[in-house]
Design an enzyme around this catalytic site. Structure first.
Site, PDB file in Angstrom:
ATOM      1  N   SER A 187       0.076   4.705  -4.962  1.00 18.38           N
ATOM      2  CA  SER A 187      -0.202   4.650  -3.529  1.00 18.38           C
ATOM      3  C   SER A 187       0.477   3.437  -2.915  1.00 18.38           C
ATOM      4  O   SER A 187       0.830   2.492  -3.605  1.00 18.38           O
ATOM      5  CB  SER A 187      -1.713   4.563  -3.263  1.00 18.38           C
ATOM      6  OG  SER A 187      -2.421   5.597  -3.884  1.00 18.38           O
ATOM      7  N   HIS A 209      -0.310   8.447  -3.140  1.00 19.77           N
ATOM      8  CA  HIS A 209       0.690   9.339  -3.735  1.00 19.77           C
ATOM      9  C   HIS A 209       0.025  10.061  -4.895  1.00 19.77           C
ATOM     10  O   HIS A 209      -0.213   9.464  -5.939  1.00 19.77           O
ATOM     11  CB  HIS A 209       1.884   8.547  -4.288  1.00 19.77           C
ATOM     12  CG  HIS A 209       2.566   7.672  -3.293  1.00 19.77           C
ATOM     13  ND1 HIS A 209       3.186   6.487  -3.634  1.00 19.77           N
ATOM     14  CD2 HIS A 209       2.734   7.814  -1.960  1.00 19.77           C
ATOM     15  CE1 HIS A 209       3.704   5.933  -2.553  1.00 19.77           C
ATOM     16  NE2 HIS A 209       3.446   6.723  -1.519  1.00 19.77           N
ATOM     17  N   VAL A 256      -4.445   2.667  -6.612  1.00 15.80           N
ATOM     18  CA  VAL A 256      -4.821   2.516  -8.018  1.00 15.80           C
ATOM     19  C   VAL A 256      -4.345   1.158  -8.512  1.00 15.80           C
ATOM     20  O   VAL A 256      -3.192   0.789  -8.310  1.00 15.80           O
ATOM     21  CB  VAL A 256      -4.207   3.645  -8.865  1.00 15.80           C
ATOM     22  CG1 VAL A 256      -4.415   3.395 -10.353  1.00 15.80           C
ATOM     23  CG2 VAL A 256      -4.823   4.983  -8.467  1.00 15.80           C
ATOM     24  N   ASN A 432       0.553  -0.519  -6.018  1.00 19.16           N
ATOM     25  CA  ASN A 432       0.124  -0.370  -7.415  1.00 19.16           C
ATOM     26  C   ASN A 432       0.629  -1.489  -8.317  1.00 19.16           C
ATOM     27  O   ASN A 432       0.547  -1.379  -9.541  1.00 19.16           O
ATOM     28  CB  ASN A 432       0.543   0.984  -8.000  1.00 19.16           C
ATOM     29  CG  ASN A 432       0.102   2.140  -7.147  1.00 19.16           C
ATOM     30  OD1 ASN A 432       0.929   2.850  -6.591  1.00 19.16           O
ATOM     31  ND2 ASN A 432      -1.189   2.334  -7.016  1.00 19.16           N
ATOM     32  N   GLU A 642       4.100  11.521  -1.504  1.00 14.38           N
ATOM     33  CA  GLU A 642       3.453  11.456  -0.196  1.00 14.38           C
ATOM     34  C   GLU A 642       2.380  12.541  -0.074  1.00 14.38           C
ATOM     35  O   GLU A 642       2.681  13.728  -0.186  1.00 14.38           O
ATOM     36  CB  GLU A 642       4.486  11.665   0.907  1.00 14.38           C
ATOM     37  CG  GLU A 642       5.564  10.602   0.973  1.00 14.38           C
ATOM     38  CD  GLU A 642       5.071   9.278   1.513  1.00 14.38           C
ATOM     39  OE1 GLU A 642       4.472   9.259   2.612  1.00 14.38           O
ATOM     40  OE2 GLU A 642       5.265   8.250   0.835  1.00 14.38           O
TER      41      GLU A 642
END
Length: 705
Positions: A187, A209, A256, A432, A642
């Site tokens: 993400s 993502h 994450v 991330n 995305e």
């Protein structure tokens, strides 16, 4: 019979525990909490739920999820019961066994009983909304998932428990096969403070993502308005609360993170037991079972003996070479849904931080912005305290299980976790990467935290691009904010092509000459009409194998002292040019020519919608991330990337744009399972309709209760 007796015992325990909670905090609920609830469905299939009670909001949200994603919703709830093999056969046996072995069904019942009376009522209402849709529209759901009905509040708790603790944190693949396994994708997140904003108002980007194929990680966009709750955002299907959201005063998003929320202990077997602190201890055991539907429709009961060591349940790793015990952090913390609900209810930083301090969500970076101008990056999660220290790498792999010195007992508090609040730079970000470059110039020093909190690096080139995009100018307008989010520029191309082209310019090889000419004319963007993007991507994959992550061929490796300009340089120029010739051959083999337009083969293709694609692999330094799958039938389509995007500015009135790339429904024949690809291909966003007036002006249908 054992399973039935165990279920009865668990129900009794849950009822007793629940009664005790009720006695502490009695609460009255109407028999029909959904009365007066309305769902206004806008023209993109987004439900805007208006309820007179909190339970009514949850009821409407459950109903809306069933309408938009009923097939995968019921499937996931059946899986969360650890009964997927019973419903759908042998292919789910391994998954069920993992959940049963880790006591997920029993713990879910306990967690449900431990919720506040209000949250239990909310979970029950969410389940009731699902059941109501299924009853009213049975023909809209696949026959094979209808057997999961009816849904109960405890099923919702079980799904949240499985997703958070045994998909994100301790999946069987990660624990038993490869600790580096990423089940959750990636993400991007940005928050910009008023000091950095041209308008003087804070701005927030939410940008997970996740896989595009319908699954436990599919996102759903919604707005929920109920007493004490008014939030717009998205969450994963099956969750009754929004994990990404904003209200008129604040917003938050997740990425994450790298938190190591479980520990594997390598056991030394001794006789019928295992060694621990110089003694041989016996395993404790429980007989467990689950059912598996056979090809002829009959059910077979699979029974196994689950062993337990002092650390937790015991498993043999594939190949039988090692036996480990598993200890997962946070199994005594049942409040993840409550924490997210309270985050969404908050209207200011003080109340939002109060929710964060409960530390119930087992992982995820949290990025926040509000109308008052506060911004936050938090490396959130339930992290064990390892008093003996050790590095992050030490705790990712199995540690010695024959000593109490490795057996942790406590977890870190909110105050222990790395965070950046209102930095002088005026922005925070995460892509991330480890927490240390949450803003720039860097304010977090890894030396001030235990080294097991996170790896030092390397920082991915996507994360470097994230910082660079925010740090380009002293101020960002909202239009700048949006435009920078949409860029498809490759940082790796910016960094590496000048050296590569210089090394290759004098080559007499015709393939290399053609490549030099093509790449010299390319603008380093992964746009639909880009010629050269496919060739560079292919070369980058050869130069930096392992999903563009290997640094073996760079002259300078990544370093925290120069985090935004490393890795760089060609360690071996001759080898790099040879890789370019190899890339020419491979590009022709894959795509037919080295100069095919990027969007001819990279397609946003769902159902009958097939549009030219843009965006690229994050590890090539592309912020607009699309992970392209392998070529099939002359095209490649997104495997991941995305998904939900929202960009908001806390101005008056609030500005809010976004999209759900694959649409807001996964049900067959829905008009909303590919209707937003138009925004993805055109690199634009739609306005998010947050007021009832705007919703009614774009109304598709209404559901009244």
């Amino acid at each position: 019979m054992q399973r039935k007796l165990l279920s009865i015992a668990l129900m009794a325990t849950a009822a007793l525990t629940g009664a005790a909670v009720e006695a502490k905090a009695p609460i009255k609920h109407t028999a029909t909490p959904q009365a007066g609830t309305q769902i206004l469905w806008d023209s993109f299939g987004v439900p805007h739920i208006y309820a007179k009670t909190e339970e009514g909001g949850f009821y409407g949200f459950g109903y809306a999820q069933a309408q938009a994603h009923g097939d995968i919703l019921l499937h996931m709830l059946g899986e969360a019961r650890a009964r997927a093999a019973e419903y759908w056969g042998e292919s789910f046996a391994k998954q069920d066994r993992w959940l049963v072995a880790n006591d997920v069904p029993q713990r879910s019942a306990k967690w449900y009983a431990q919720q506040t009376p209000q949250m239990r009522a909310d979970l029950d209402a969410f389940a009731a909304g699902i059941n109501a849709y299924a009853k009213a529209h049975p023909e809209a759901l696949k026959p094979e998932v209808r057997q999961v009905l009816p849904i109960r509040g405890v099923d919702i708790m079980a799904h949240a428990h499985r997703l958070m603790n045994y998909v994100y944190i301790a999946s069987d693949q990660r624990v038993l096969v490869n600790p580096a396994t990423n089940n959750a994708g990636g993400s991007n997140a940005w928050a910009v403070a008023p000091s950095r904003s041209a308008s003087g108002h804070a701005m927030l980007l939410a940008n997970p993502h996740l896989p595009w194929a319908p699954s436990i990680l599919t996102y759903f966009e919604a707005q929920i308005s109920a007493p004490g709750l008014s939030i717009y955002g998205a969450t994963q299907v099956g969750l009754p609360v929004l994990r990404f959201g904003f209200n008129n005063n604040l917003g938050f998003t997740n990425t994450v993170n790298t938190i190591q929320g479980y520990t594997s202990y390598k056991l030394t077997l001794s006789g019928e037991g295992y060694s621990f602190d110089g003694k041989t201890l016996p395993f404790t055991t429980q007989q467990k079972s689950f059912k598996v539907r056979q090809a002829d429709g009959s059910l077979k009961t699979e029974t196994f003996t689950q062993r337990y060591a002092v650390q937790g349940p015991v498993f043999d790793l594939p190949g039988g070479q090692e036996t480990i015990a598993l200890k997962v952090a946070g199994l005594d913390r049942p409040g993840v849904l409550q924490q997210y609900l309270d985050m969404g209810k908050a209207q200011d930083w003080a109340h939002f931080e109060r929710a964060l301090r409960t530390v119930q969500a087992p992982m995820f970076n949290i990025v926040y912005a509000d109308r008052a101008g506060h911004i936050l990056y938090l490396d959130n999660g339930i992290l064990p305290v390892h008093k003996q220290g050790g590095s992050y790498a030490d705790w990712v792999k199995p540690v010695a299980g024959d000593t109490s010195s490795t057996l942790w007992k406590d977890v870190h508090t909110y105050d222990d976790l790395p965070k950046v609040l209102d930095p002088a730079s005026g922005f925070v970000q995460n892509a991330n990467d480890p927490p240390w470059l949450a803003t720039y110039p860097r304010v977090l020093d890894p030396k001030k935290w235990p080294s097991y909190v996170s790896a030092i690096g390397p920082m991915s080139q996507r994360a470097q691009m994230s910082v660079k995009l925010l740090d380009q100018t002293p101020k960002l307008s909202f239009d700048d904010f949006v435009a920078r989010k949409l860029t498809t520029r490759s940082l790796m191309a910016d960094r590496m092509l000048p050296d590569l082209l210089a090394a290759a310019k004098d080559s007499t090889d015709t393939d290399v000459q053609a490549a030099v000419a093509l790449l010299s004319a390319w603008d380093h963007q992964d746009n639909a009409d880009s010629r050269g993007a496919l060739l560079f991507e292919t070369w980058a994959g050869i130069f930096a194998p392992g999903n563009f992550t290997s640094q073996a061929n760079y002259a300078v490796k990544w370093t925290l002292d120069d985090p935004l300009e490393t890795p760089r340089g060609l360690k071996d120029k001759t080898a790099a040019v040879a890789m370019l010739k190899q890339a020419v051959a491979k590009t022709k083999q894959l795509y037919g020519a080295i100069d095919r337009p990027f969007g001819e083969v990279s397609r946003f293709h769902l159902g009958h919608v097939n549009l030219p694609g843009n965006g690229g692999f994050g590890n090539t330094g592309v912020f607009r991330t699309i992970t392209w799958g392998p070529m099939k039938n002359g095209e490649r389509t997104p495997a991941h990337g995305e998904t939900w995007v929202s960009m908001v500015e806390f101005s008056t009135p609030m500005k809010a744009v976004g999209m759900m790339s694959y649409g807001n429904s996964s049900q067959p024949n829905s008009p909303h399972n590919a209707d937003q690809l138009q925004f993805l291909t055109s690199k634009t966003f739609r306005t998010l309709w947050t007021t009832r007036k705007d919703v009614e002006a774009h109304l598709e249908s209404t559901t009244n209760f």
